[in-house]
Design an enzyme around this catalytic site. Sequence first.
Site, PDB file in Angstrom:
ATOM      1  CG  HIS A 177      -2.041   0.951   1.121  1.00 59.78           C
ATOM      2  ND1 HIS A 177      -1.920   2.289   1.396  1.00 59.78           N
ATOM      3  CD2 HIS A 177      -3.313   0.767   0.712  1.00 59.78           C
ATOM      4  CE1 HIS A 177      -3.073   2.881   1.173  1.00 59.78           C
ATOM      5  NE2 HIS A 177      -3.939   1.983   0.748  1.00 59.78           N
ATOM      6  CG  ASP A 234      -8.483  -3.446  -3.082  1.00 60.57           C
ATOM      7  OD1 ASP A 234      -7.709  -2.491  -3.094  1.00 60.57           O
ATOM      8  OD2 ASP A 234      -9.723  -3.327  -3.085  1.00 60.57           O
TER       9      ASP A 234
HETATM   10  C1  SDX Z   1      -6.017   0.512  -2.960  1.00 64.49           C
HETATM   11  O1  SDX Z   1      -4.532   5.158  -1.990  1.00 64.49           O
HETATM   12  C2  SDX Z   1      -5.332   4.410  -1.368  1.00 64.49           C
HETATM   13  O2  SDX Z   1      -5.696   4.655  -0.241  1.00 64.49           O
HETATM   14  C3  SDX Z   1      -5.770   3.160  -2.129  1.00 64.49           C
HETATM   15  C4  SDX Z   1      -6.796   2.294  -1.424  1.00 64.49           C
HETATM   16  C5  SDX Z   1      -8.068   3.054  -1.167  1.00 64.49           C
HETATM   17  O3  SDX Z   1      -8.815   2.637  -0.258  1.00 64.49           O
HETATM   18  O4  SDX Z   1      -8.370   4.001  -1.938  1.00 64.49           O
HETATM   19  O5  SDX Z   1      -6.277   1.808  -0.205  1.00 64.49           O
HETATM   20  C6  SDX Z   1      -7.171   1.109  -2.294  1.00 64.49           C
HETATM   21  O6  SDX Z   1      -5.705   0.936  -4.044  1.00 64.49           O
HETATM   22  C7  SDX Z   1      -5.215  -0.544  -2.246  1.00 64.49           C
HETATM   23  C8  SDX Z   1      -3.965  -0.988  -3.074  1.00 64.49           C
HETATM   24  C9  SDX Z   1      -4.468  -1.991  -4.113  1.00 64.49           C
HETATM   25  N1  SDX Z   1      -3.389  -2.302  -5.060  1.00 64.49           N
HETATM   26  C10 SDX Z   1      -2.818  -3.505  -5.041  1.00 64.49           C
HETATM   27  O7  SDX Z   1      -3.045  -4.400  -4.227  1.00 64.49           O
HETATM   28  C11 SDX Z   1      -1.821  -3.715  -6.207  1.00 64.49           C
HETATM   29  C12 SDX Z   1      -0.532  -4.347  -5.659  1.00 64.49           C
HETATM   30  N2  SDX Z   1       0.150  -3.352  -4.865  1.00 64.49           N
HETATM   31  C13 SDX Z   1       1.214  -2.599  -5.513  1.00 64.49           C
HETATM   32  O8  SDX Z   1       0.900  -2.246  -6.830  1.00 64.49           O
HETATM   33  C14 SDX Z   1       1.755  -1.483  -4.630  1.00 64.49           C
HETATM   34  O9  SDX Z   1       1.920  -1.994  -3.376  1.00 64.49           O
HETATM   35  C15 SDX Z   1       1.011  -0.192  -4.533  1.00 64.49           C
HETATM   36  C16 SDX Z   1       0.726   0.408  -5.888  1.00 64.49           C
HETATM   37  C17 SDX Z   1      -0.253  -0.377  -3.800  1.00 64.49           C
HETATM   38  C18 SDX Z   1       1.919   0.756  -3.761  1.00 64.49           C
HETATM   39  O10 SDX Z   1       3.020   0.969  -4.603  1.00 64.49           O
HETATM   40  P1  SDX Z   1       4.292   1.694  -4.035  1.00 64.49           P
HETATM   41  O11 SDX Z   1       3.909   2.879  -3.211  1.00 64.49           O
HETATM   42  O12 SDX Z   1       5.270   1.884  -5.155  1.00 64.49           O
HETATM   43  O13 SDX Z   1       4.868   0.588  -3.057  1.00 64.49           O
HETATM   44  P2  SDX Z   1       6.101   0.827  -2.154  1.00 64.49           P
HETATM   45  O14 SDX Z   1       6.760   2.149  -2.410  1.00 64.49           O
HETATM   46  O15 SDX Z   1       5.675   0.492  -0.771  1.00 64.49           O
HETATM   47  O16 SDX Z   1       7.119  -0.324  -2.702  1.00 64.49           O
HETATM   48  C19 SDX Z   1       8.253  -0.600  -1.918  1.00 64.49           C
HETATM   49  C20 SDX Z   1       8.882  -1.829  -2.536  1.00 64.49           C
HETATM   50  C21 SDX Z   1       9.263  -1.656  -4.004  1.00 64.49           C
HETATM   51  O17 SDX Z   1      10.340  -2.546  -4.224  1.00 64.49           O
HETATM   52  P3  SDX Z   1      11.875  -1.974  -4.071  1.00 64.49           P
HETATM   53  O18 SDX Z   1      12.013  -0.898  -5.144  1.00 64.49           O
HETATM   54  O19 SDX Z   1      12.007  -1.425  -2.672  1.00 64.49           O
HETATM   55  O20 SDX Z   1      12.748  -3.189  -4.327  1.00 64.49           O
HETATM   56  O21 SDX Z   1       7.939  -2.907  -2.514  1.00 64.49           O
HETATM   57  C22 SDX Z   1       7.714  -3.358  -3.840  1.00 64.49           C
HETATM   58  C23 SDX Z   1       8.062  -2.212  -4.745  1.00 64.49           C
HETATM   59  O22 SDX Z   1       8.409  -2.696  -6.019  1.00 64.49           O
HETATM   60  N3  SDX Z   1       6.276  -3.711  -3.917  1.00 64.49           N
HETATM   61  C24 SDX Z   1       5.822  -4.891  -4.334  1.00 64.49           C
HETATM   62  C25 SDX Z   1       4.429  -4.817  -4.195  1.00 64.49           C
HETATM   63  N4  SDX Z   1       4.087  -3.612  -3.719  1.00 64.49           N
HETATM   64  C26 SDX Z   1       5.239  -2.932  -3.555  1.00 64.49           C
HETATM   65  N5  SDX Z   1       6.465  -6.003  -4.796  1.00 64.49           N
HETATM   66  C27 SDX Z   1       5.661  -7.043  -5.139  1.00 64.49           C
HETATM   67  N6  SDX Z   1       4.297  -7.041  -5.020  1.00 64.49           N
HETATM   68  C28 SDX Z   1       3.669  -5.948  -4.569  1.00 64.49           C
HETATM   69  N7  SDX Z   1       2.332  -5.942  -4.462  1.00 64.49           N
END
Ligand code: SDX
Length: 435
Positions: free
Chosen positions: A313, A370
């Site tokens: 998230h 989700d």
């Molecule tokens: C919602 O904004 C809101 O409030 C949204 C929401 C709402 O109620 O409106 O809460 C609803 O959208 C929930 C999120 C739903 N999306 C997903 O479940 C999709 C999967 N999640 C990812 O796409 C991701 O976690 C995000 C988009 C949600 C967040 O992306 P960020 O901010 O880029 O994540 P981060 O900065 O915390 O990432 C840190 C690290 C990175 O790797 P490094 O560069 O450090 O090596 O974690 C990795 C990211 O690549 N990472 C993941 C991951 N999520 C983050 N790796 C694998 N799988 C994942 N799901």
Amino acid sequence: MSKDTLSIRHNRTGREVEYPLLKGTLGKETVDIRSLYKDLDCFSYDPGFMVTASCRSNITFIDGEAGVLLYRGYPIEQLAENCDFMEVAYLLMYGELPNRSELDIFVQEIGKRSILDESLRVFFEGFHYDAHPMAMLVGVVGSLSAFYHSELNMKDPEHRRICAMRLIGKMPTIAAASYRHSVGKPFVFPRLDLNYCENFLNMMFSRSSPNYIDPNHYIDPEAVKALNLSLILHADHEQGASTSTVRLAASTGANPYACIAAGIAALWGPAHGGANEAVLNMLATIGTVDRIPEFIAKAKDKKDPFRLLGFGHRVYKNHDPRARIIRQTCHDLLNSGKNADPLFDLALALEEYALQDEYFIERKLYPNVDFYSGIIYKALNIPVEMFTVMFAIARTAGWVSHWLEMMDEPNIPIGRPRQLYSGPDKREFLSIDER
Ligand code: SDX
């Protein structure tokens, strides 16, 4: 030097400016750098607005490190335990929980505004039967701006309030109509004798046609309870991508129905509200517990675009409090024996595996709301393509509340982010024969 400031020094020019640190009721100190360009002739750079407060709001508060979510100061756990979605919609819109008579009046008014104009029903005929329900929702909600525009006086708070009530009232009707169109069934009108969640389930699944009442058709109270909870948990979440889209569109003075349609479009993406549909598709692709390690490895492989949907998230770096609540409801719903679903067992196994993996632990990637909401909707026999539509029904309460809050402000600055330009320097035009 006052402690409640942040000094920014331009080391090349030696110019140093103090900026005020704003403190909200809760949350991080926020430096007010609105005069940065005027003072130091430079912009700030923050792709994705990771550390940028776009507005001041009184509606929702999230503490990502502590895993806290408050609607108008009330913990989500208490609202989820004790409220009906209409109470929460009232709370988000008006800032206070309603007393019984306030709630009754609110529910009646929402009910009155839940019907669709006949010519809007025809609008659906323009969609092919297999159009994605989110595509229909974006289109039909946007078309409400064709019905309510000329007489809409956005400077009148009562006009704005009615617009918000219309959107909360009509969203489930439009959502259910999108589903009925996709399965070639006649639309079912909303009924005033059913509550918000009962009405939606009836409009979705009623087999009663005009002259046939199915004696076995009843609305499962467990399904209503689970739907009510899911709508409460998804009702608002600060300045997420879709809410920020609504605010940005509204900052230009655009028609509010068009602004909400823009929010629906933003919500559709799999990184945002589209994740619940994507989670179910991911679970179906994984298929069996023995394939979990393969997909966890893919999620960790930076060369592979695959991410573990339903995990991580932008704000929560602790458990999403909504996921904790909804996980229990999944258990209750599926343990009731009526909806045993191997995908839920697979979801629990995937969650257990990921939470023990160093990559996810190190990056504080926990299951978000989700990850489980799709399991609930599947148990309610709601088709996967409708999952993000369910999210949109709930989040309409949040979107309209943010719109009302913004429109109440005396001076609304048009949202206009700047950029860091890295394109070509100025160059002279060459005619086609010189190129
Ligand atoms: C919602 O904004 C809101 O409030 C949204 C929401 C709402 O109620 O409106 O809460 C609803 O959208 C929930 C999120 C739903 N999306 C997903 O479940 C999709 C999967 N999640 C990812 O796409 C991701 O976690 C995000 C988009 C949600 C967040 O992306 P960020 O901010 O880029 O994540 P981060 O900065 O915390 O990432 C840190 C690290 C990175 O790797 P490094 O560069 O450090 O090596 O974690 C990795 C990211 O690549 N990472 C993941 C991951 N999520 C983050 N790796 C694998 N799988 C994942 N799901």
